[in-house]
Design a protein around this motif. Sequence first.
Motif, mmCIF file in Angstrom:
data_model
loop_
_atom_site.group_PDB
_atom_site.id
_atom_site.type_symbol
_atom_site.label_atom_id
_atom_site.label_comp_id
_atom_site.label_asym_id
_atom_site.label_seq_id
_atom_site.Cartn_x
_atom_site.Cartn_y
_atom_site.Cartn_z
ATOM 1 N N ASP A 78 0.842 -1.207 0.000
ATOM 2 C CA ASP A 78 0.000 0.000 0.000
ATOM 3 C C ASP A 78 0.878 1.258 0.000
ATOM 4 O O ASP A 78 0.673 2.182 -0.800
ATOM 5 N N LEU A 79 1.842 1.286 0.920
ATOM 6 C CA LEU A 79 2.696 2.466 1.060
ATOM 7 C C LEU A 79 3.633 2.628 -0.136
ATOM 8 O O LEU A 79 3.913 3.754 -0.571
ATOM 9 N N ALA A 80 4.115 1.497 -0.666
ATOM 10 C CA ALA A 80 4.984 1.559 -1.840
ATOM 11 C C ALA A 80 4.232 2.156 -3.031
ATOM 12 O O ALA A 80 4.771 2.984 -3.776
ATOM 13 N N TRP A 81 2.963 1.766 -3.202
ATOM 14 C CA TRP A 81 2.166 2.315 -4.294
ATOM 15 C C TRP A 81 1.876 3.799 -4.056
ATOM 16 O O TRP A 81 1.929 4.597 -4.986
ATOM 17 N N LEU A 110 15.194 -1.739 -10.545
ATOM 18 C CA LEU A 110 16.421 -2.273 -9.947
ATOM 19 C C LEU A 110 16.488 -2.032 -8.445
ATOM 20 O O LEU A 110 16.865 -2.926 -7.678
ATOM 21 N N VAL A 111 16.122 -0.810 -8.013
ATOM 22 C CA VAL A 111 16.203 -0.522 -6.578
ATOM 23 C C VAL A 111 15.199 -1.371 -5.802
ATOM 24 O O VAL A 111 15.497 -1.850 -4.691
ATOM 25 N N CYS A 112 14.023 -1.627 -6.379
ATOM 26 C CA CYS A 112 13.044 -2.497 -5.724
ATOM 27 C C CYS A 112 13.524 -3.949 -5.703
ATOM 28 O O CYS A 112 13.442 -4.639 -4.681
ATOM 29 N N PHE A 113 14.063 -4.408 -6.826
ATOM 30 C CA PHE A 113 14.548 -5.791 -6.925
ATOM 31 C C PHE A 113 15.634 -6.064 -5.891
ATOM 32 O O PHE A 113 15.588 -7.063 -5.159
ATOM 33 N N PHE A 114 16.623 -5.179 -5.817
ATOM 34 C CA PHE A 114 17.738 -5.420 -4.901
ATOM 35 C C PHE A 114 17.334 -5.225 -3.439
ATOM 36 O O PHE A 114 17.915 -5.863 -2.549
ATOM 37 N N ASN A 115 16.348 -4.392 -3.166
ATOM 38 C CA ASN A 115 15.856 -4.260 -1.802
ATOM 39 C C ASN A 115 15.092 -5.515 -1.382
ATOM 40 O O ASN A 115 15.194 -5.958 -0.231
ATOM 41 N N TYR A 170 27.820 5.298 3.242
ATOM 42 C CA TYR A 170 27.326 6.529 2.635
ATOM 43 C C TYR A 170 25.826 6.733 2.860
ATOM 44 O O TYR A 170 25.204 7.547 2.173
ATOM 45 N N GLU A 171 25.260 6.012 3.821
ATOM 46 C CA GLU A 171 23.827 6.112 4.113
ATOM 47 C C GLU A 171 23.396 7.545 4.417
ATOM 48 O O GLU A 171 22.372 8.021 3.926
ATOM 49 N N ASP A 172 24.184 8.234 5.232
ATOM 50 C CA ASP A 172 23.836 9.608 5.608
ATOM 51 C C ASP A 172 23.840 10.530 4.392
ATOM 52 O O ASP A 172 22.974 11.404 4.253
ATOM 53 N N LEU A 173 24.807 10.336 3.511
ATOM 54 C CA LEU A 173 24.887 11.149 2.298
ATOM 55 C C LEU A 173 23.680 10.895 1.403
ATOM 56 O O LEU A 173 23.102 11.838 0.827
ATOM 57 N N ILE A 174 23.288 9.625 1.292
ATOM 58 C CA ILE A 174 22.110 9.274 0.492
ATOM 59 C C ILE A 174 20.873 9.974 1.051
ATOM 60 O O ILE A 174 20.056 10.508 0.300
ATOM 61 N N SER A 205 11.458 6.349 -5.154
ATOM 62 C CA SER A 205 11.752 4.962 -5.544
ATOM 63 C C SER A 205 12.451 4.239 -4.399
ATOM 64 O O SER A 205 12.132 3.088 -4.076
ATOM 65 N N ILE A 206 13.407 4.933 -3.789
ATOM 66 C CA ILE A 206 14.156 4.343 -2.676
ATOM 67 C C ILE A 206 13.237 4.120 -1.476
ATOM 68 O O ILE A 206 13.298 3.069 -0.817
ATOM 69 N N CYS A 207 12.369 5.095 -1.182
ATOM 70 C CA CYS A 207 11.428 4.951 -0.067
ATOM 71 C C CYS A 207 10.432 3.824 -0.323
ATOM 72 O O CYS A 207 10.099 3.054 0.587
#
Length: 240
Positions: A78-81, A110-115, A170-174, A205-207
């Motif tokens: 739901d939230l992803a949509w 790609l970001v969804c697949f790898f997550n 690099y999480e903080d930078l992202i 996309s990342i969220c």
Amino acid sequence: MHKVNFSSLLISFSILFIASGGGWLMTAKAGGEVAADEFIKFGGALAVAIFMGKVAIFKKAKSLLFYQILFIGGFGFDLAWFLSCFFLPLLWMDAIGIVEKIAVAIFYFLVCFFNVRLALKIFSMKWNGIGDAKFRKEFDVGQNCVDWSSVSKSMKLTAVIFVPGIPKKYEDLISVVMLFLIILGVALRSGSPKYSMVALSIPFSICAACCLQMSVYHFSEARMVRIIETRKSVKLRTSC
């Protein structure tokens, strides 16, 4: 473990259809009525499919653990949509070039697949290291039930910001870059909605992928419940 009730169903309905409606309005503003109609055919069908899946298991989710976990896991979708509807309308806009559309679609996939793959790996490690032993401790043979909240909490499954190819340090930078792009996207919303969606496509996309991690954790839990039920020839209930 959260109780499944009518309010849960109503919340899911609201998230899905506010998202689809909002995406339709944004597409109409930036791309015209034809593009908006094409978007709502896809977005509306997807929202209906997700919601009807929840309706189908709603009754069982109130009493059987397997379906309860599946139902709760659906909130990640739901939230992803909801988040995806901030930028996916650009795929139906003629003003956006085909190269940009393909780039956004590939990044999103790609970001969804790898997550999803990361979440599967983390769950497997946590279940084998902690979850399985905790289940054996909490399982009530006589009542055919288990304190699944305790089992789930013991594994400490949390969503993390993950972009494939970028080291964890690099999480903080992202996070800073994501915040900047969100602010930029919001600032462009009224003057240039099409570029606003392009700017929002990366952080959202990342969220959205982070939300899918939580769905994967729950669906993996449901899979383990089904394996245990088959092995023990029982149906685990939601409460003892």
